[in-house]
Design a protein around this motif. Structure first.
Motif, short mmCIF file in Angstrom:
data_model
loop_
_atom_site.label_atom_id
_atom_site.label_comp_id
_atom_site.label_asym_id
_atom_site.label_seq_id
_atom_site.Cartn_x
_atom_site.Cartn_y
_atom_site.Cartn_z
N GLN A 1 0.87 -1.17 0.00
CA GLN A 1 0.00 0.00 0.00
C GLN A 1 0.91 1.22 0.00
N TYR A 2 0.87 1.99 -1.08
CA TYR A 2 1.72 3.17 -1.21
C TYR A 2 0.93 4.43 -0.90
N HIS A 3 1.53 5.29 -0.12
CA HIS A 3 0.98 6.62 0.13
C HIS A 3 1.92 7.62 -0.53
N LEU A 4 1.41 8.40 -1.45
CA LEU A 4 2.24 9.21 -2.33
C LEU A 4 2.29 10.66 -1.86
N VAL A 5 3.50 11.20 -1.85
CA VAL A 5 3.74 12.57 -1.41
C VAL A 5 3.95 13.45 -2.63
N ASP A 6 3.13 14.48 -2.79
CA ASP A 6 3.33 15.41 -3.90
C ASP A 6 3.48 16.85 -3.43
N ALA A 7 3.62 17.04 -2.11
CA ALA A 7 3.87 18.36 -1.51
C ALA A 7 4.29 18.11 -0.06
N ASP A 8 4.84 19.14 0.58
CA ASP A 8 5.13 19.01 2.01
C ASP A 8 3.88 18.55 2.74
N MET A 9 4.07 17.71 3.74
CA MET A 9 2.92 17.21 4.48
C MET A 9 3.30 16.99 5.94
N THR A 10 2.29 16.96 6.79
CA THR A 10 2.47 16.63 8.20
C THR A 10 2.00 15.21 8.41
N LEU A 11 2.93 14.33 8.74
CA LEU A 11 2.61 12.93 8.97
C LEU A 11 2.00 12.73 10.36
N ALA A 12 2.47 13.51 11.31
CA ALA A 12 1.95 13.48 12.68
C ALA A 12 2.34 14.79 13.33
N GLN A 13 1.76 15.09 14.45
CA GLN A 13 2.18 16.28 15.18
C GLN A 13 3.67 16.17 15.50
N GLY A 14 4.45 17.13 15.00
CA GLY A 14 5.89 17.08 15.22
C GLY A 14 6.65 16.21 14.25
N PHE A 15 6.04 15.84 13.13
CA PHE A 15 6.71 14.98 12.14
C PHE A 15 6.29 15.47 10.75
N ASP A 16 7.12 16.32 10.15
CA ASP A 16 6.85 16.87 8.83
C ASP A 16 7.68 16.16 7.77
N VAL A 17 7.05 15.84 6.66
CA VAL A 17 7.70 15.25 5.50
C VAL A 17 7.78 16.33 4.43
N LEU A 18 9.00 16.61 3.95
CA LEU A 18 9.26 17.75 3.07
C LEU A 18 9.71 17.25 1.71
N LEU A 19 9.00 17.65 0.67
CA LEU A 19 9.32 17.25 -0.69
C LEU A 19 10.37 18.21 -1.26
N CYS A 20 11.55 17.65 -1.58
CA CYS A 20 12.71 18.47 -1.96
C CYS A 20 13.41 17.88 -3.18
N PRO A 21 12.77 17.85 -4.34
CA PRO A 21 13.43 17.30 -5.52
C PRO A 21 14.69 18.07 -5.88
N GLY A 22 15.62 17.38 -6.48
CA GLY A 22 16.90 17.98 -6.86
C GLY A 22 17.96 16.90 -6.94
N HIS A 23 18.25 16.27 -5.82
CA HIS A 23 19.15 15.11 -5.83
C HIS A 23 18.51 13.97 -6.61
N ALA A 24 17.23 13.80 -6.40
CA ALA A 24 16.42 12.80 -7.10
C ALA A 24 15.05 13.41 -7.36
N PRO A 25 14.28 12.85 -8.29
CA PRO A 25 13.00 13.46 -8.64
C PRO A 25 12.02 13.58 -7.48
#
Length: 252
Positions: free
Chosen positions: A149-173
């Protein structure tokens, strides 16, 4: 599947996993290969990345030849002690404790055991998952996408309070970075390969998959770290790795 996923609770503690050592031929730089575990106060255990494929611990020379990795560098040390199972065991955990996998990107030194957690959902950038196969290395793409089951990130998101996932393409897509807020340590920025080492900022990310994006996101990550007075843990820092706090020690 595409869709937001959230976790209950807050990050309780975080550990850096030691997946081995690698030397880059072009400059002799010796880099650590790392992943992370974030344990939530709800009991969820999040694994970020899984190091080299297990074949490198069995016969690094043969695996290097098979993947043509010798054109880039050489494995100095990837042993069974650097496996996901061994690193988790240092923390009193096992694979079956992992409730969510996060793939920062799909290069060879991060994606090795992507298929080793059946039934565990995977959080990954949409741009990476859209590829026919994981990036792996230099046109070699032997791995297939595991049934998960894949959960896809296409923008910065908050996974939980105090846990942010940041989309930063450049090194990889679909490169991801992470801001973790811990009870005692405070905010910690895990740059992953969005900024592999501090000098990459001054070098303006020369040689990246897409340099302009790497520069933009590197700058915004460091500004975010300054704004939060966050500890920064770079993805492959030769200066920091020898003294980096690693499993079995936790950041709390």
């Amino acid at each position: 599947m595409k869709g937001q996923i959230t976790l209950e609770g807050k990050p309780k503690r975080m550990a850096v996993l030691d997946y081995g050592l690698f030397q880059v031929h072009a400059n002799g730089r010796i880099i650590g290969i790392c992943g992370y575990v974030v344990e939530m106060d709800s009991g969820d255990v999040v694994l970020i990345d899984s190091g080299f494929p297990p074949k490198y611990a069995q016969d690094a020379a043969a695996a290097t030849d098979e993947d043509d990795l010798g054109s880039f560098g050489r494995v100095l040390s990837v042993t069974p002690d650097n496996s996901v199972s061994a690193q988790l065991s240092l923390l009193g955990l096992k694979k079956s404790d992992v409730t969510l996998m996060i793939q920062s990107h799909t290069h060879i030194d991060h994606v090795g055991e992507l298929d080793a957690f059946p039934g565990v959902p995977i959080l990954i950038a949409a741009a990476e998952r859209a590829l026919p196969r994981p990036l792996y290395w230099s046109g070699k793409q032997p791995m297939t996408w595991p049934d998960a089951q894949y959960h896809l990130v296409d923008a910065d998101m908050t996974l939980a309070q105090g846990f942010d996932v940041l989309l930063c393409p450049g090194h990889a897509p679909g490169q991801l970075a992470f801001m973790i807020d811990l009870p005692d340590s405070g905010p910690i920025l895990l740059t992953s390969d969005a900024i592999s080492r501090a000098d990459e900022i001054g070098e303006r990310f020369a040689g990246s998959w897409e340099e302009a994006q790497a520069i933009f996101h590197g700058d915004r990550l460091m500004q975010r770290a300054r704004d939060r007075d966050a500890l920064v843990i770079f993805g492959h820092s030769p200066e920091d790795w020898p003294t980096q706090r690693k499993a079995p020690d936790w950041y709390t």
